[in-house]
Write a protein that holds these residues in place. Structure first.
Motif, PDB file in Angstrom:
ATOM      1  N   GLY A 255      -7.465 -10.779  13.558  1.00 51.86           N
ATOM      2  CA  GLY A 255      -8.536 -11.327  12.731  1.00 51.86           C
ATOM      3  C   GLY A 255      -8.121 -12.552  11.942  1.00 51.86           C
ATOM      4  N   SER A 256      -6.810 -12.787  11.787  1.00 41.87           N
ATOM      5  CA  SER A 256      -6.339 -13.940  11.026  1.00 41.87           C
ATOM      6  C   SER A 256      -6.083 -15.164  11.902  1.00 41.87           C
ATOM      7  CB  SER A 256      -5.054 -13.581  10.269  1.00 41.87           C
ATOM      8  OG  SER A 256      -3.998 -13.292  11.180  1.00 41.87           O
ATOM      9  N   VAL A 257      -6.335 -15.044  13.197  1.00 43.68           N
ATOM     10  CA  VAL A 257      -6.143 -16.190  14.102  1.00 43.68           C
ATOM     11  C   VAL A 257      -7.136 -17.290  13.744  1.00 43.68           C
ATOM     12  CG1 VAL A 257      -6.417 -16.941  16.502  1.00 43.68           C
ATOM     13  CG2 VAL A 257      -5.201 -14.812  15.990  1.00 43.68           C
ATOM     14  N   SER A 258      -6.647 -18.506  13.606  1.00 44.81           N
ATOM     15  CA  SER A 258      -7.514 -19.639  13.275  1.00 44.81           C
ATOM     16  C   SER A 258      -8.286 -20.099  14.505  1.00 44.81           C
ATOM     17  CB  SER A 258      -6.688 -20.803  12.734  1.00 44.81           C
ATOM     18  OG  SER A 258      -5.814 -21.290  13.743  1.00 44.81           O
TER      19      SER A 258
ATOM     20  N   GLY B  38     -15.217  -9.656  19.176  1.00 48.50           N
ATOM     21  CA  GLY B  38     -14.926  -9.086  17.869  1.00 48.50           C
ATOM     22  C   GLY B  38     -14.526 -10.159  16.864  1.00 48.50           C
ATOM     23  N   TRP B  39     -13.741 -11.134  17.311  1.00 48.14           N
ATOM     24  CA  TRP B  39     -13.327 -12.234  16.426  1.00 48.14           C
ATOM     25  C   TRP B  39     -14.542 -13.030  15.964  1.00 48.14           C
ATOM     26  CZ3 TRP B  39     -13.640 -17.505  16.206  1.00 48.14           C
ATOM     27  CH2 TRP B  39     -12.747 -18.179  15.364  1.00 48.14           C
ATOM     28  N   LEU B  40     -15.448 -13.338  16.894  1.00 47.26           N
ATOM     29  CA  LEU B  40     -16.650 -14.109  16.539  1.00 47.26           C
ATOM     30  C   LEU B  40     -17.544 -13.326  15.587  1.00 47.26           C
ATOM     31  CD1 LEU B  40     -17.516 -15.619  20.053  1.00 47.26           C
ATOM     32  CD2 LEU B  40     -16.699 -16.886  18.051  1.00 47.26           C
ATOM     33  N   SER B  41     -17.659 -12.018  15.788  1.00 48.07           N
ATOM     34  CA  SER B  41     -18.504 -11.198  14.920  1.00 48.07           C
ATOM     35  C   SER B  41     -17.968 -11.157  13.499  1.00 48.07           C
ATOM     36  CB  SER B  41     -18.614  -9.776  15.484  1.00 48.07           C
ATOM     37  OG  SER B  41     -19.221  -9.788  16.763  1.00 48.07           O
ATOM     38  N   ARG B  42     -16.635 -11.117  13.361  1.00 50.89           N
ATOM     39  CA  ARG B  42     -16.041 -11.071  12.028  1.00 50.89           C
ATOM     40  C   ARG B  42     -16.052 -12.432  11.340  1.00 50.89           C
ATOM     41  NH1 ARG B  42     -12.401  -7.588  14.669  1.00 50.89           N
ATOM     42  NH2 ARG B  42     -10.989  -9.350  15.051  1.00 50.89           N
ATOM     43  N   ARG B  43     -15.711 -13.468  12.090  1.00 47.77           N
ATOM     44  CA  ARG B  43     -15.542 -14.782  11.469  1.00 47.77           C
ATOM     45  C   ARG B  43     -16.855 -15.551  11.319  1.00 47.77           C
ATOM     46  NH1 ARG B  43      -9.970 -16.163  11.693  1.00 47.77           N
ATOM     47  NH2 ARG B  43     -10.585 -18.105  10.669  1.00 47.77           N
ATOM     48  N   GLN B  44     -17.813 -15.296  12.186  1.00 48.00           N
ATOM     49  CA  GLN B  44     -19.115 -15.971  12.133  1.00 48.00           C
ATOM     50  C   GLN B  44     -18.964 -17.490  12.010  1.00 48.00           C
ATOM     51  OE1 GLN B  44     -22.310 -14.577  12.377  1.00 48.00           O
ATOM     52  NE2 GLN B  44     -21.237 -12.691  12.919  1.00 48.00           N
ATOM     53  N   PRO B  45     -18.290 -18.143  12.954  1.00 51.79           N
ATOM     54  CA  PRO B  45     -18.141 -19.602  12.888  1.00 51.79           C
ATOM     55  C   PRO B  45     -19.461 -20.297  13.201  1.00 51.79           C
ATOM     56  CG  PRO B  45     -17.301 -18.808  14.969  1.00 51.79           C
ATOM     57  CD  PRO B  45     -17.675 -17.587  14.184  1.00 51.79           C
TER      58      PRO B  45
ATOM     59  N   ALA C 195     -22.190 -22.545  15.187  1.00 56.80           N
ATOM     60  CA  ALA C 195     -22.588 -22.422  16.595  1.00 56.80           C
ATOM     61  C   ALA C 195     -21.745 -23.283  17.536  1.00 56.80           C
ATOM     62  CB  ALA C 195     -24.069 -22.754  16.740  1.00 56.80           C
ATOM     63  N   PRO C 196     -21.463 -24.550  17.227  1.00 53.77           N
ATOM     64  CA  PRO C 196     -20.647 -25.349  18.167  1.00 53.77           C
ATOM     65  C   PRO C 196     -19.266 -24.746  18.414  1.00 53.77           C
ATOM     66  CG  PRO C 196     -21.744 -26.780  16.576  1.00 53.77           C
ATOM     67  CD  PRO C 196     -21.952 -25.379  16.098  1.00 53.77           C
ATOM     68  N   VAL C 197     -18.661 -24.169  17.370  1.00 51.86           N
ATOM     69  CA  VAL C 197     -17.342 -23.548  17.529  1.00 51.86           C
ATOM     70  C   VAL C 197     -17.454 -22.299  18.401  1.00 51.86           C
ATOM     71  CG1 VAL C 197     -15.451 -22.376  16.329  1.00 51.86           C
ATOM     72  CG2 VAL C 197     -16.460 -24.454  15.359  1.00 51.86           C
ATOM     73  N   ALA C 198     -18.435 -21.453  18.118  1.00 52.31           N
ATOM     74  CA  ALA C 198     -18.628 -20.235  18.902  1.00 52.31           C
ATOM     75  C   ALA C 198     -18.870 -20.565  20.374  1.00 52.31           C
ATOM     76  CB  ALA C 198     -19.801 -19.434  18.331  1.00 52.31           C
ATOM     77  N   GLU C 199     -19.621 -21.620  20.625  1.00 53.35           N
ATOM     78  CA  GLU C 199     -19.919 -21.987  22.017  1.00 53.35           C
ATOM     79  C   GLU C 199     -18.676 -22.507  22.726  1.00 53.35           C
ATOM     80  OE1 GLU C 199     -23.158 -24.688  21.536  1.00 53.35           O
ATOM     81  OE2 GLU C 199     -24.548 -23.118  20.871  1.00 53.35           O
ATOM     82  N   ARG C 200     -17.827 -23.278  22.023  1.00 52.17           N
ATOM     83  CA  ARG C 200     -16.573 -23.729  22.632  1.00 52.17           C
ATOM     84  C   ARG C 200     -15.694 -22.542  22.997  1.00 52.17           C
ATOM     85  NH1 ARG C 200     -13.043 -27.823  19.443  1.00 52.17           N
ATOM     86  NH2 ARG C 200     -11.782 -27.527  21.330  1.00 52.17           N
ATOM     87  N   VAL C 201     -15.645 -21.558  22.113  1.00 48.75           N
ATOM     88  CA  VAL C 201     -14.837 -20.371  22.371  1.00 48.75           C
ATOM     89  C   VAL C 201     -15.371 -19.609  23.570  1.00 48.75           C
ATOM     90  CG1 VAL C 201     -14.190 -18.119  21.439  1.00 48.75           C
ATOM     91  CG2 VAL C 201     -14.024 -20.152  19.986  1.00 48.75           C
ATOM     92  N   LEU C 202     -16.672 -19.372  23.610  1.00 42.37           N
ATOM     93  CA  LEU C 202     -17.270 -18.600  24.701  1.00 42.37           C
ATOM     94  C   LEU C 202     -17.155 -19.323  26.040  1.00 42.37           C
ATOM     95  CD1 LEU C 202     -20.442 -17.193  22.919  1.00 42.37           C
ATOM     96  CD2 LEU C 202     -18.474 -15.889  23.733  1.00 42.37           C
ATOM     97  N   ARG C 203     -17.193 -20.633  26.045  1.00 42.08           N
ATOM     98  CA  ARG C 203     -17.076 -21.385  27.297  1.00 42.08           C
ATOM     99  C   ARG C 203     -15.631 -21.423  27.814  1.00 42.08           C
ATOM    100  NH1 ARG C 203     -21.373 -23.985  29.238  1.00 42.08           N
ATOM    101  NH2 ARG C 203     -20.040 -25.337  30.526  1.00 42.08           N
TER     102      ARG C 203
ATOM    103  N   VAL D  49     -23.243 -11.051  20.814  1.00 47.22           N
ATOM    104  CA  VAL D  49     -22.717 -12.416  20.737  1.00 47.22           C
ATOM    105  C   VAL D  49     -23.196 -13.236  21.924  1.00 47.22           C
ATOM    106  CG1 VAL D  49     -20.604 -13.797  20.876  1.00 47.22           C
ATOM    107  CG2 VAL D  49     -20.693 -11.816  19.352  1.00 47.22           C
ATOM    108  N   LEU D  50     -23.161 -12.630  23.102  1.00 47.81           N
ATOM    109  CA  LEU D  50     -23.611 -13.346  24.302  1.00 47.81           C
ATOM    110  C   LEU D  50     -25.110 -13.615  24.242  1.00 47.81           C
ATOM    111  CD1 LEU D  50     -22.139 -14.427  26.753  1.00 47.81           C
ATOM    112  CD2 LEU D  50     -22.815 -12.380  28.006  1.00 47.81           C
ATOM    113  N   ALA D  51     -25.867 -12.658  23.704  1.00 52.04           N
ATOM    114  CA  ALA D  51     -27.312 -12.860  23.566  1.00 52.04           C
ATOM    115  C   ALA D  51     -27.606 -14.007  22.601  1.00 52.04           C
ATOM    116  CB  ALA D  51     -27.962 -11.574  23.078  1.00 52.04           C
TER     117      ALA D  51
END
Length: 453
Positions: A181-184, A211-218, A220-228, A249-251
């Protein structure tokens, strides 16, 4: 050289060494304050009372140019330290007197901070080396992620790379720990770019990222980069359907990865050769990572590996595409602890008729050869990268200490265990006198015919 000159021609010469006594007396100087000519008052927000150290300007100045400057025109200096470094200041000062210090995992960063702040370069290098050699040590909350972030802040490229490599090779252990959870964001994206991540499957990685995205809630552009950065073609269609139906998260970000999901389903539905006509498969999206699932490879524990040659065999799936799900490839593996390169093999000598050059056992080196036990037209358009992990198990976790990758056109790694001494039971490559290997086969598809979409 001078010492040798003193001893030359005199058989009665000897070295008298009382260095331990000297170190003890230096410690007593600090402890008792005898002959002190300077005082350090260390204040911290964690305490109203400063810690007072009666010190000796000469000894501090010899080790630290910062102390040399501070004590040049004053004998009493007040220093302000955060609680974590103030707690270690006594250890730090003792190092300046004795040249040695013992630290624990959680003390590494504050000790490195003290060494850097006061420019005690030997201690700084020593702590950095301690961190690089204790990445695999057990700790309740984990420490490698924190050390990586610290290395980035202070610009220690060697420590940064060591931490990144350890995290990549032992990602499954990190995913299930408190430090995940502490990963940047920056570290997460760096890890997701890598093809040498060691984990059970791509689905395991997606679940951890979710799980990381759900906790950190970055944003949208950051979340999309991660998911891609997830390699969806490496996930089976049945699992992809489940993710689409159940992943919140995917939805939420479906639009950002819809094209990748559609491409993954096409990849699984078509023949790889046919798919490669229309899509570029020579990219990271279609390159497997180092998956530990049985369909990708096999564990092999070799007891007493210095004894003699060993062999084993196992099967893997031909490729990650569901089109190849029912196809298997059998692999034969040969391990030799003392294989001799051609340059070291016995040859007849010209100087003495019939004589053979002596060959020592230790001249040989470990060798691992991995070859397919079959050939098939199904191999068309597919090459196989092999990766061999060497590591240990601690409390159910796989800890990788070394990894060797084979070139696609080769059946063995040229540098496999090149520096290992398997004759020694204390070798870092052995656990209980056994060599723990995990062999991974990574099928790589190639575009044979280029056709425009």
């Amino acid at each position: 050289a001078a010492q040798k000159a003193d001893f030359s021609g005199d058989s009665t010469a000897a070295t008298i060494n009382h260095s331990l006594t000297l170190l003890q007396r230096l410690q007593e100087l600090l402890q008792n304050g005898n002959g002190s000519d300077s005082v350090l008052r260390v204040r911290s927000a964690a305490s109203d009372e400063p810690k007072v150290f009666h010190t000796h300007q000469l000894l501090l100045s010899l080790q630290s140019e910062v102390f040399e400057s501070l004590l040049r025109n004053q004998s009493v200096v007040t220093l302000y330290e955060p609680p974590e470094t103030a707690a270690l200041f006594e250890k730090f000062i003792r190092y300046l007197y004795c040249g040695g210090v013992s630290i624990l995992l959680h003390q590494a960063i504050p000790m490195h901070q003290l060494a850097s702040k006061y420019r005690v370069w030997g201690l700084q290098r020593g702590v950095a080396e301690y961190m690089r050699t204790h990445l695999a040590s057990e700790s309740s909350q984990g420490h490698v992620v924190g050390w990586y972030h610290y290395a980035v802040r202070v610009g220690d490229a060697a420590l940064q790379e060591s931490c990144l490599q350890f995290l990549a090779w032992n990602l499954s252990a990190v995913l299930g720990s408190a430090e995940w959870g502490s990963v940047s964001v920056e570290l997460l994206l760096l890890l997701l770019e890598r093809s040498d991540l060691v984990l059970h499957s791509e689905l395991e990685l997606y679940t951890a990222v979710e799980g990381w995205l759900s906790r950190r809630q970055p944003e949208a552009p950051v979340a999309e980069r991660v998911l891609r950065a997830i390699r969806y073609p490496m996930i089976a269609p049945s699992q992809l359907f489940r993710l689409q139906a159940q992943s919140a998260v995917l939805a939420r970000h479906r639009g950002a990865v819809q094209d990748l999901l559609f491409q993954a389903f096409q990849f699984h539905a078509a023949s790889p050769l046919h798919f490669a006509k229309y899509f570029d498969v020579n990219c990271s999206m279609f390159l497997p990572r180092n998956y530990l699932a049985p369909s990708w490879g096999s564990q092999w524990v070799i007891t007493n590996p210095a004894r003699d040659d060993r062999s084993t065999s196992f099967q893997t799936q031909l490729g990650p595409s569901s089109h190849d799900a029912g196809k298997r490839v059998t692999w034969n593996v040969l391990f030799s602890p003392r294989w001799l390169p051609v340059s070291l093999r016995p040859v007849y000598s010209d100087s003495v008729a019939g004589a053979i050059q002596p060959v020592r056992i230790e001249d040989g080196r470990p060798r691992l050869v991995i070859t397919p036990a079959m050939s098939s037209p199904d191999f068309a358009g597919v090459s196989f990268q092999k990766t061999v992990l060497v590591g240990v198990r601690q409390q159910g976790r796989v800890l990788v200490k070394h990894a060797y990758s084979f070139h696609q056109s080769s059946d063995e790694a040229a540098d496999f265990l090149a520096h290992a001494d398997l004759q020694k039971r204390t070798s870092e490559y052995l656990i209980d006198n056994s060599l723990h290997l995990h062999i991974i086969i990574k099928p790589v598809y190639h575009s044979l015919i280029k056709v425009k979409k």
